[in-house]
Design a protein around this motif. Structure first.
Motif, short mmCIF file in Angstrom:
data_model
loop_
_atom_site.label_atom_id
_atom_site.label_comp_id
_atom_site.label_asym_id
_atom_site.label_seq_id
_atom_site.Cartn_x
_atom_site.Cartn_y
_atom_site.Cartn_z
N CYS A 25 50.97 -82.50 -96.12
CA CYS A 25 50.41 -81.36 -96.85
C CYS A 25 48.89 -81.39 -96.83
O CYS A 25 48.24 -80.34 -96.71
CB CYS A 25 50.92 -81.34 -98.28
SG CYS A 25 52.67 -80.94 -98.44
N LEU A 28 47.80 -80.28 -93.42
CA LEU A 28 47.97 -78.83 -93.29
C LEU A 28 46.80 -78.09 -93.93
O LEU A 28 46.23 -77.16 -93.36
CB LEU A 28 49.29 -78.40 -93.93
CG LEU A 28 49.51 -76.88 -94.03
CD1 LEU A 28 49.55 -76.25 -92.65
CD2 LEU A 28 50.80 -76.59 -94.81
N ARG A 32 44.02 -75.69 -92.23
CA ARG A 32 43.77 -74.33 -92.70
C ARG A 32 42.29 -74.12 -92.97
O ARG A 32 41.71 -73.11 -92.58
CB ARG A 32 44.56 -74.07 -93.98
CG ARG A 32 46.03 -73.76 -93.76
CD ARG A 32 46.71 -73.57 -95.11
NE ARG A 32 48.08 -73.10 -94.97
CZ ARG A 32 48.93 -73.05 -95.98
NH1 ARG A 32 48.56 -73.45 -97.19
NH2 ARG A 32 50.15 -72.61 -95.79
#
Length: 303
Positions: A25, A28, A32
Motif C-alpha cells: 500500500c 502504491l 501515485r
C-alpha cells in the motif's frame, strides 16, 4: 474443514501478511504521488512549449518566414525567467480538479482560441492531445478564423492541411500523431469551429450582445485558452491600461468561463504586472513590449 475453520484460516492469512500489505500500500501511494507529479510537470512543460510557439508569427516579421529551426525543448529552463505573469499552477489546479470531480457521464471541455498556423499550431495540437490522453479533458474545441486577420492566422484549411501533412510524414511518430489527430476529429473529441465574430472589430466584452450564440458556446467550457497577441488586445479592449491594472478588471465583464491568455508580447499593452515590474524592463529594454521576447500565462477564474 468446517466453514468456521476456513474463515479463521483466511483471516489469519490476512493478519499474518500485515507487513507485506503495508509495504504494498505504501508503494502504491508513492507511485501515485510520483505519477501525479510527473503528470503535472509534463502538462506545465507542454503549456510552455505552446507559449513559445507563439513567437512564430509572420505578422511580426513582415511576412518573412519565422520557422522554429531549433529545438525549443532545450531552451525551456532559460526561457522561464522571461515569463512575466505565470499562472500555470492555477491552470493545473483547475484541470486537475475537473478530472477529480468528473463523473463517468460528464465531460471536461477545453476551448483553444487559436492564433498562428505552422509550428505554433503543432504545439497547440500536441498540448490538446496530451490533455485528452491524460484525461484532464474529454473534448477539445478549437476556434480559428473564417479569414486570416493577420497573415499567419489559422483557418480551417490550415487545421486540416497540417493534420494531413503530419499523417503523411515519413517519420513514424509524426505520422502516428497525424493519424491519431485525424481520429480525434472524426470521433468528435476534437471539434474545429469558426465564427465571424473573431474577424469583426469588436472587443470581447461585447460578445454576449453581438454574438450571443458564440458566448453561449464558450460558457459550456471548463477552460478557455486564448492564444496570441490579437486575442489579448481584444480581451482587454486594446486600451492603454496602466501596467498594474488587474487582468480581471481589464476584461471589462467578459467572463464566459475560466480563461487564460497565453501570449508572447508583441503589442504595447500589458496588465496585471507587479508594481515596479514594468519600469524595470523599460529602463533596460525600451522595446520590451513588442519584440516577442517575453511571455505570459495570465489566468482569470475562481481562486
Amino acid at each position: 474443514m468446517t466453514l468456521m475453520c476456513l474463515k479463521e484460516s483466511k483471516d489469519q492469512n490476512f493478519f499474518e501478511s500485515q507487513e507485506s500489505i503495508i509495504a504494498l500500500c505504501t508503494h502504491l501511494q508513492e507511485l501515485r504521488d510520483e505519477f501525479f507529479q510527473l503528470l503535472q510537470n509534463f502538462v506545465l512543460f507542454l503549456f510552455q512549449i505552446s507559449l513559445w510557439g507563439n513567437k512564430c508569427d509572420l505578422s511580426l516579421s513582415g511576412g518573412e518566414t519565422r520557422s522554429q529551426k531549433t529545438n525549443v525543448i532545450n531552451s525551456l529552463e532559460e526561457l522561464k525567467p522571461l515569463i512575466l505573469v505565470n499562472d500555470m499552477e492555477r491552470l493545473w489546479s483547475l484541470l486537475n480538479n475537473c478530472k477529480k470531480t468528473r463523473e463517468k457521464a460528464s465531460i471536461t471541455r477545453v476551448v483553444i482560441v487559436l492564433d498562428n498556423s505552422g509550428f505554433e499550431l503543432v504545439t497547440d495540437l500536441v498540448l490538446a492531445d496530451f490533455l485528452l490522453s491524460s484525461q484532464l479533458a474529454t473534448e477539445i474545441h478549437f476556434y480559428g478564423k473564417t479569414i486570416p486577420w493577420f497573415v499567419s492566422d489559422t483557418t480551417i484549411r490550415d487545421f486540416n492541411w497540417l493534420i494531413e501533412q503530419m499523417k503523411m510524414s515519413n517519420h513514424k511518430w509524426m505520422s502516428k500523431c497525424g493519424a491519431e489527430w485525424e481520429a480525434y476529429v472524426k470521433t468528435g473529441r476534437w471539434v474545429y469551429r469558426d465564427h465571424i465574430f473573431w474577424t469583426l472589430p469588436h472587443e470581447f466584452c461585447v460578445m454576449s450582445q453581438v454574438a450571443p450564440d458564440l458566448y453561449a458556446e464558450l460558457q459550456k467550457a471548463h477552460l478557455i485558452l486564448f492564444k496570441g497577441d490579437l486575442n489579448y488586445r481584444k480581451l482587454t479592449g486594446d486600451r492603454k491600461w496602466e501596467f498594474t491594472v488587474p487582468f480581471h478588471q481589464a476584461l471589462n465583464g467578459f467572463h464566459p468561463a475560466p480563461l487564460c491568455s497565453i501570449r508572447t508580447l508583441k503589442a504595447e499593452l500589458q496588465v496585471g504586472l507587479k508594481p515596479g515590474q514594468a519600469e524595470q524592463y523599460v529602463a533596460s529594454e525600451p522595446n520590451w513590449l513588442t519584440t516577442g521576447k517575453y511571455g505570459i500565462f495570465q489566468f482569470d477564474g475562481p481562486l
